[in-house]
Write a protein that holds these residues in place. Structure first.
Motif, PDB file in Angstrom:
ATOM      1  N   LEU A  62     -22.935  10.331  21.515  1.00  0.00           N
ATOM      2  CA  LEU A  62     -23.681  11.459  21.951  1.00  0.00           C
ATOM      3  C   LEU A  62     -23.316  12.639  20.914  1.00  0.00           C
ATOM      4  N   PRO A  63     -24.281  13.668  20.677  1.00  0.00           N
ATOM      5  CA  PRO A  63     -24.101  14.930  19.772  1.00  0.00           C
ATOM      6  C   PRO A  63     -22.696  15.431  20.444  1.00  0.00           C
ATOM      7  N   GLU A  64     -22.754  15.946  21.617  1.00  0.00           N
ATOM      8  CA  GLU A  64     -21.648  16.874  21.980  1.00  0.00           C
ATOM      9  C   GLU A  64     -20.328  16.022  21.942  1.00  0.00           C
ATOM     10  N   VAL A  95      -8.916   6.575  10.830  1.00  0.00           N
ATOM     11  CA  VAL A  95     -10.308   6.983  10.425  1.00  0.00           C
ATOM     12  C   VAL A  95     -11.089   6.474  11.767  1.00  0.00           C
ATOM     13  N   TRP A  96     -11.649   7.420  12.511  1.00  0.00           N
ATOM     14  CA  TRP A  96     -12.404   7.498  13.559  1.00  0.00           C
ATOM     15  C   TRP A  96     -13.869   7.115  13.300  1.00  0.00           C
ATOM     16  N   ASN A  97     -14.055   5.911  13.066  1.00  0.00           N
ATOM     17  CA  ASN A  97     -15.449   5.580  12.394  1.00  0.00           C
ATOM     18  C   ASN A  97     -16.745   5.446  13.682  1.00  0.00           C
ATOM     19  N   LYS A  98     -17.882   5.364  13.104  1.00  0.00           N
ATOM     20  CA  LYS A  98     -19.001   5.090  13.960  1.00  0.00           C
ATOM     21  C   LYS A  98     -19.310   6.314  14.894  1.00  0.00           C
ATOM     22  N   ILE A  99     -18.875   7.456  14.453  1.00  0.00           N
ATOM     23  CA  ILE A  99     -19.336   8.717  15.503  1.00  0.00           C
ATOM     24  C   ILE A  99     -20.663   8.816  15.430  1.00  0.00           C
ATOM     25  N   ASP A 100     -21.477   8.223  14.433  1.00  0.00           N
ATOM     26  CA  ASP A 100     -22.968   8.362  14.661  1.00  0.00           C
ATOM     27  C   ASP A 100     -23.505   7.646  15.791  1.00  0.00           C
ATOM     28  N   ALA A 101     -22.535   6.645  16.499  1.00  0.00           N
ATOM     29  CA  ALA A 101     -22.936   6.294  17.830  1.00  0.00           C
ATOM     30  C   ALA A 101     -22.795   6.928  18.919  1.00  0.00           C
ATOM     31  N   ALA A 133       0.832  -1.232  -0.139  1.00  0.00           N
ATOM     32  CA  ALA A 133       0.002  -0.001  -0.076  1.00  0.00           C
ATOM     33  C   ALA A 133       0.853   1.166  -0.073  1.00  0.00           C
ATOM     34  N   ASP A 134       0.407   2.415  -0.601  1.00  0.00           N
ATOM     35  CA  ASP A 134       1.031   3.588  -0.602  1.00  0.00           C
ATOM     36  C   ASP A 134       0.475   4.577   0.545  1.00  0.00           C
ATOM     37  N   LEU A 135      -0.797   4.100   1.144  1.00  0.00           N
ATOM     38  CA  LEU A 135      -1.484   4.665   2.099  1.00  0.00           C
ATOM     39  C   LEU A 135      -2.069   3.734   2.763  1.00  0.00           C
ATOM     40  N   ILE A 136      -2.373   3.846   4.154  1.00  0.00           N
ATOM     41  CA  ILE A 136      -2.943   2.834   4.904  1.00  0.00           C
ATOM     42  C   ILE A 136      -4.185   3.836   5.869  1.00  0.00           C
ATOM     43  N   LEU A 137      -5.416   3.280   5.722  1.00  0.00           N
ATOM     44  CA  LEU A 137      -6.372   3.852   6.446  1.00  0.00           C
ATOM     45  C   LEU A 137      -6.778   2.839   7.573  1.00  0.00           C
ATOM     46  N   HIS A 138      -6.328   3.356   8.779  1.00  0.00           N
ATOM     47  CA  HIS A 138      -6.774   2.514   9.949  1.00  0.00           C
ATOM     48  C   HIS A 138      -7.861   2.935  10.507  1.00  0.00           C
ATOM     49  N   VAL A 139      -9.033   2.130   9.998  1.00  0.00           N
ATOM     50  CA  VAL A 139     -10.475   2.346  10.690  1.00  0.00           C
ATOM     51  C   VAL A 139     -10.509   1.833  11.907  1.00  0.00           C
ATOM     52  N   ARG A 140     -11.176   2.760  13.019  1.00  0.00           N
ATOM     53  CA  ARG A 140     -11.338   2.320  14.219  1.00  0.00           C
ATOM     54  C   ARG A 140     -12.614   2.623  14.623  1.00  0.00           C
ATOM     55  N   ASP A 141     -13.252   1.678  15.351  1.00  0.00           N
ATOM     56  CA  ASP A 141     -14.726   1.950  15.987  1.00  0.00           C
ATOM     57  C   ASP A 141     -14.268   2.868  17.267  1.00  0.00           C
ATOM     58  N   ILE A 142     -14.496   4.094  16.962  1.00  0.00           N
ATOM     59  CA  ILE A 142     -14.322   5.097  18.072  1.00  0.00           C
ATOM     60  C   ILE A 142     -15.243   5.119  19.303  1.00  0.00           C
ATOM     61  N   SER A 143     -16.608   4.338  18.879  1.00  0.00           N
ATOM     62  CA  SER A 143     -17.327   4.174  19.984  1.00  0.00           C
ATOM     63  C   SER A 143     -17.154   3.015  20.924  1.00  0.00           C
ATOM     64  N   HIS A 144     -16.168   2.334  20.487  1.00  0.00           N
ATOM     65  CA  HIS A 144     -15.908   1.047  21.490  1.00  0.00           C
ATOM     66  C   HIS A 144     -15.365   1.379  22.699  1.00  0.00           C
ATOM     67  N   PRO A 145     -15.694   1.006  23.798  1.00  0.00           N
ATOM     68  CA  PRO A 145     -14.983   1.291  25.093  1.00  0.00           C
ATOM     69  C   PRO A 145     -13.624   1.096  25.038  1.00  0.00           C
ATOM     70  N   ALA A 188     -17.157  17.146  19.348  1.00  0.00           N
ATOM     71  CA  ALA A 188     -15.656  17.425  20.123  1.00  0.00           C
ATOM     72  C   ALA A 188     -14.644  16.577  19.362  1.00  0.00           C
ATOM     73  N   LEU A 189     -15.244  15.339  18.787  1.00  0.00           N
ATOM     74  CA  LEU A 189     -14.086  14.435  17.955  1.00  0.00           C
ATOM     75  C   LEU A 189     -13.934  15.014  16.392  1.00  0.00           C
ATOM     76  N   ARG A 190     -15.033  15.920  15.969  1.00  0.00           N
ATOM     77  CA  ARG A 190     -14.914  16.581  14.816  1.00  0.00           C
ATOM     78  C   ARG A 190     -14.068  17.782  14.786  1.00  0.00           C
ATOM     79  N   ARG A 191     -13.901  18.582  16.119  1.00  0.00           N
ATOM     80  CA  ARG A 191     -12.972  19.538  16.345  1.00  0.00           C
ATOM     81  C   ARG A 191     -11.670  18.735  16.626  1.00  0.00           C
ATOM     82  N   THR A 192     -11.563  17.551  16.922  1.00  0.00           N
ATOM     83  CA  THR A 192     -10.206  17.175  17.388  1.00  0.00           C
ATOM     84  C   THR A 192      -9.417  16.856  15.843  1.00  0.00           C
ATOM     85  N   ASP A 193     -10.404  16.182  15.169  1.00  0.00           N
ATOM     86  CA  ASP A 193      -9.675  15.761  13.833  1.00  0.00           C
ATOM     87  C   ASP A 193      -9.440  17.067  13.061  1.00  0.00           C
TER      88      ASP A 193
END
Length: 435
Positions: free
Chosen positions: A337-339, A329-335, A290-302, A343-348
């Protein structure tokens, strides 16, 4: 040995045990580890989980794994499971030696499968391609070679499990180590032929030099959902461990016009059996290339941080070059809470190499694609040269391609055709000449 689905009218009743050794798997909560083990069991339709527990161990018993008191206690739970019908199979979430397996099966009167055996069963059930089937069979033989406690007539089948679960029970051993070694040699030869075919496909892709972007991540992190969302493909995407096994590749056009090959790969998991890491090395070559790796994470998992660490360890064990750029890639932000999501979108936005998205809703994907485009341009560091080109007035297809690539600095209409001033890379020039 007939396939499990043909020999049983109902699922096998299973009892799941996570041995808590205290000082092992220190990154993980025993309760969450048990949840993952139950999810692994649910990944096989032939299994019905009828009970589960965390079993604390001060020190593993060499012959029985569990102490006498704990063994008797668990035996009572197994017998009482399923409203008194009892469990038929015990799944131990960890390694179990052949001696321990034999002794515990005798003590509890049930079949027993350890974590490696269960994952092998799942892989056997899910593998679709010829290569995947061969790799799973090879891994199963490597596992069985250390045991020689089960028959392996399943190897005559193309897929559907290895007889560890359900079936008619113990049968007489039909082969010794030499026979297993011969079978492994035969499988390796078949696999080599399949791999050579895939290498030819890779070389063919190399002639059209599209960069490879590989999706990696813990199992069930949402890689296939993201892959489908970006490419319009229909890769199986379920809320299930190991929903995808065989690698899938699709072409994708980035916002700047660059075309890439997006590769979806098998999900990783903690304590991935070393037999499978070795057997699936060929499949994971797409990650190595690969020339680029996208590490997909379930950011909602504890335990998202612990899962990320497990993925990092496996990438290191595969020999992935540290210089290959990687985007988390911090995935599953839909899972969330809105706040928390905000905050995660501001962090990224503030953190380089991080993109918060929802593959399910599409939130953040435009920003992710822009980041991929930018990182690839930086990684490939392709020099751009200016050139002039004259196309006939009727050559609208190639003219449109140049504009789609964003390489046209200007153009003028003349009697002899369309005069274009370009600024492009050698890769784009080679692609243009191949149109």
């Amino acid at each position: 040995m007939a396939e499990l689905t043909e020999t049983r009218e109902r699922p096998t009743r299973a009892y799941v045990i996570h041995p808590d050794l205290g000082n092992s798997r220190t990154r993980r909560s025993p309760e969450l580890a048990l949840e993952e083990a139950i999810a692994l069991a649910h990944a096989l339709p032939a299994i019905e989980v009828v009970g589960a527990e965390v079993a604390k161990l001060r020190k593993p018993d060499a012959g029985m794994l569990f102490s006498k008191g704990k063994r008797e206690e668990i035996g009572q739970h197994i017998a009482a499971a399923a409203e008194g019908e009892g469990a038929e199979l015990v799944l131990v979430d960890g390694p179990v030696t052949p001696v321990q397996q034999r002794n515990l099966e005798k003590a509890w009167g049930v079949k027993l499968l350890d974590r490696t055996g269960l994952i092998l069963e799942i892989f056997a059930d899910r593998a679709q391609t010829r290569e995947g089937v061969l790799q799973v069979e090879l891994a199963a033989l490597a596992y069985q070679r250390t045991r020689l406690v089960r028959a392996w007539t399943h190897l005559e089948r193309q897929r559907g499990g290895f007889g560890f679960v359900g079936g008619p029970g113990e049968t007489q051993i039909e082969a010794d180590r030499r026979a297993i070694d011969d079978q492994m040699i035969r499988l390796r030869r078949q696999l080599e032929r399949v791999v050579k075919t895939r290498e030819l496909h890779r070389k063919a892709r190399a002639k059209v030099p599209y960069p490879i972007v590989a999706l990696v991540g813990y199992t069930n992190a949402g890689k296939s959902t993201l892959f489908n969302r970006l490419t319009g493909a229909e890769v199986m995407a379920k809320d299930q461990l190991f929903a995808t096994l065989d690698p899938t590749m699709r072409q994708l056009t980035l916002p700047g016009g660059r075309r890439v090959i997006l590769s979806d790969t098998v999900g990783f998991i903690s304590e991935l059996p070393h037999e499978l890491v070795a057997a699936f090395r060929a499949t994971l070559e797409e990650v190595l290339a690969a020339d680029l790796i996208l590490h997909v994470r379930d950011i909602s998992h504890p335990e998202t941080e612990e899962q990320a660490a497990d993925v990092g360890e496996i990438l290191d064990s595969l020999g992935v070059d540290e210089d290959v750029p990687l985007i988390e890639v911090w995935n599953k932000i839909d899972a969330l809470l809105p706040e928390t999501r905000a905050a995660l979108r501001r962090t990224d936005a503030r953190t380089e190499g991080v993109q918060a998205v929802s593959a399910l809703t599409g939130e953040g994907l435009d920003d992710l694609m822009a980041a991929v485009d930018l990182r690839l341009a930086e990684a490939l560091d392709e020099p751009r040269i200016e050139a002039e080109l004259v196309l006939s007035h009727s050559d609208g297809r190639r003219r449109a391609w140049l504009h789609g690539q964003g390489v046209v600095l200007g153009e003028e209409m003349a009697e002899d055709g369309v005069h274009l001033r370009l600024r492009w890379t050698e890769r784009q020039r080679a692609q243009f000449e191949g149109l």
